[in-house]
Structures are given as C-alpha cells and as structure tokens.
Write a protein that holds these residues in place. Sequence first.
Motif, PDB file in Angstrom:
ATOM      1  N   TYR A  90      18.449  30.430 -27.482  1.00  0.00           N
ATOM      2  CA  TYR A  90      17.554  30.970 -26.451  1.00  0.00           C
ATOM      3  C   TYR A  90      16.152  29.855 -25.861  1.00  0.00           C
ATOM      4  O   TYR A  90      15.839  29.988 -24.950  1.00  0.00           O
ATOM      5  N   PRO A  92      14.734  26.411 -24.302  1.00  0.00           N
ATOM      6  CA  PRO A  92      15.378  25.359 -23.509  1.00  0.00           C
ATOM      7  C   PRO A  92      16.251  24.465 -24.253  1.00  0.00           C
ATOM      8  O   PRO A  92      16.084  23.976 -25.280  1.00  0.00           O
ATOM      9  N   ARG A 123      24.510  28.891 -19.915  1.00  0.00           N
ATOM     10  CA  ARG A 123      23.211  28.694 -19.546  1.00  0.00           C
ATOM     11  C   ARG A 123      22.930  27.391 -18.703  1.00  0.00           C
ATOM     12  O   ARG A 123      21.858  27.450 -18.022  1.00  0.00           O
ATOM     13  N   GLN A 174       6.780  30.662 -21.759  1.00  0.00           N
ATOM     14  CA  GLN A 174       7.491  31.338 -20.576  1.00  0.00           C
ATOM     15  C   GLN A 174       8.848  31.028 -20.467  1.00  0.00           C
ATOM     16  O   GLN A 174       9.562  31.990 -19.982  1.00  0.00           O
ATOM     17  N   GLU A 175       9.232  29.709 -20.818  1.00  0.00           N
ATOM     18  CA  GLU A 175      10.619  29.208 -20.755  1.00  0.00           C
ATOM     19  C   GLU A 175      11.419  29.719 -21.848  1.00  0.00           C
ATOM     20  O   GLU A 175      12.548  28.877 -22.051  1.00  0.00           O
ATOM     21  N   GLY A 176      10.920  29.974 -23.009  1.00  0.00           N
ATOM     22  CA  GLY A 176      11.511  30.357 -24.286  1.00  0.00           C
ATOM     23  C   GLY A 176      11.029  29.296 -25.242  1.00  0.00           C
ATOM     24  O   GLY A 176      11.678  29.317 -26.409  1.00  0.00           O
ATOM     25  N   GLU A 177      10.038  28.547 -25.106  1.00  0.00           N
ATOM     26  CA  GLU A 177       9.648  27.499 -26.193  1.00  0.00           C
ATOM     27  C   GLU A 177       9.310  28.168 -27.209  1.00  0.00           C
ATOM     28  O   GLU A 177       8.295  29.372 -27.128  1.00  0.00           O
TER      29      GLU A 177
END
Length: 305
Positions: A90, A92, A123, A174-177
């Motif tokens: 999940y 990046p 992805r 926000q980007e999954g970090e």
Amino acid sequence: MTCGPEISFGDKITVLKDRLENADAIVIGAGSGLSTAAGYTYTGKRFEEYFADFERKYGFRDMYSGGFYPYRTMEEFWGYWCRYIWINRYAPIPSDLYEKLRTLVKDKDYFVLTTNVDHCFQRSGFDRKRLYYTQGDYGLFQSSDPQEASRDKTYDNYDCIRGMLLAEGWQIGQEGELFLPESGNVSMTIPSNRIPVCPDDGKLMTTNLRVDDSFVQDEGWYQAAERYQEFLRRHEGLHVLYLELGVGMNTPGIIKFNFWQYTKENPKAFYACINKGEAGCARDITKRSVCMDTGIREVLEALEA
C-alpha cells in the motif's frame, strides 16, 4: 541452461528493440527480481527503518525471516505482518521501474504472468484484465482453514491493516507513506480486538499467499487464469515475444520452463531473459533468444533511448 549467442550489450538491445516493435504479442513473465530492481529490498536500510524493534528482540535481519518467525501470540504476529503488508503493498512504490515497463508495452498486445504478490503492475497503470497473479496478493486475506462458505473466498485487507498500524502508533501520510511518531516509539503488537477473523466461518484470517495447500484460488484468480490461457490460444503461431524479467530458479515451472517450451513449439516466437546473475535459456532455443546478465533498469532505459 545456456546464455545464447555471445554478442555485445548494444547488439542485444538492438535485437530486443526489433522484437518488441514487430511482435504480434508480448507475454511478460515477472519474478521477484523485477520488484527488487524497483526498490523492494527486504534487508538493509528498508528493513531497519520499519522493523528495528523486531530485529533487536529476535535477531533476524530481513523481512522474510520475520515473516516465518513463530510468534507466540497473534497480537505480535499481526504486529509484524501489518507493517510488512503495508510497505510492500500500500505504501508508494519505491521507484518508477514498473511505469517504465508499462510505457514500453502500453501500445502493444500484452499479457503479464507474475509470481509477485505486491500488485505493482496494477498500481502502475497496467490493465488489470491483462494480469495474472499466480501466487496471491499481499492485499488479500483468506481463512486460515478455508472450507465450505470460506473455501473459495478472499477478503480485501486495506482497512484492517491500516487500523492495525494506527493502533501500533504509526502515522500514515496522504500517499500511504508510513512514518514513526515524533516519539519514535511504536508497539510491536496490535490490540486483541483487531486480530482478523473470517466473517464466513469465524476462524482466524491469514495472508492470501501460496505457502501451502490451503491457498485460496478465488473467482478472480480463475478468471485471470482463463484470460491468460485465452491470450496464449489467440496468438498461437504468431510472432510472440516472451519477455522474462527477474525470474530465478525458485519456481521455474510457473514462468521460465513454460516460456522455453512455448518458444520451442512456435518457430515465430522469441525469448528474452533479463536477470542479473541468472540469465540463460534452454539450448534448443538459443538461436531465438537473447539473455542479458544485466540490471533490469539498465535494459529498460536502453530500450527507451
């Protein structure tokens, strides 16, 4: 196994470019070496960043060892696995390597067969109808004892895994970090009420990975398998490029040996193997093969030029 004709790297790129441009179809066979080249390393800095506490407690130095460790409680088992799943499924993708590959084939008639379970193809924008993940998906759960109602089912785990991580104290960008909190401290266990239980049979959940004969091949798995077989049937006898990327000898019967056989049976087919340290092919297809003992990124960037 042989390495095929001894020609320069530049000449091999020229041959491969020509085969890519003139192929009626491209079948990509992707192994773990592709994801490793994309940045999915399971040791070193990346391991230490997310599993330093487990390393201190148990002494293992890579994610694979931690994945097989016999934890005493399910709270700790999932305390480890929620991190493992998140950063490999999940968070990046570490680099743009999969995007480079998609750009190379996006205008061609292609299909992807892969043993990878990180879902990087979808992805990165590959057509999901052209993907066949044979060995499972980090993003899915299954029952630990799939029978009757749960026998053919898998379950999306995004919300569950995310909840486990937040309960451990991790922060998610926000980007999954995935970030440590300011204190730098996180728990190694999840709360007992977050241990995943199958909604159909009430048994403990586990990962949908092919590690034994309890692996669930759900409806989507069978649909992908049929689409792959139909793709092969539609292109029988045509100019097909079998492009193998990072496939070793761990499970050669899934991709490598089949690609050799398909190339042997079809005089118009061509086989390309790109694998640092393990590039080779069967002797009877050497004249219709190119094997590159080179990093995958180096090859893709040369093909772009």
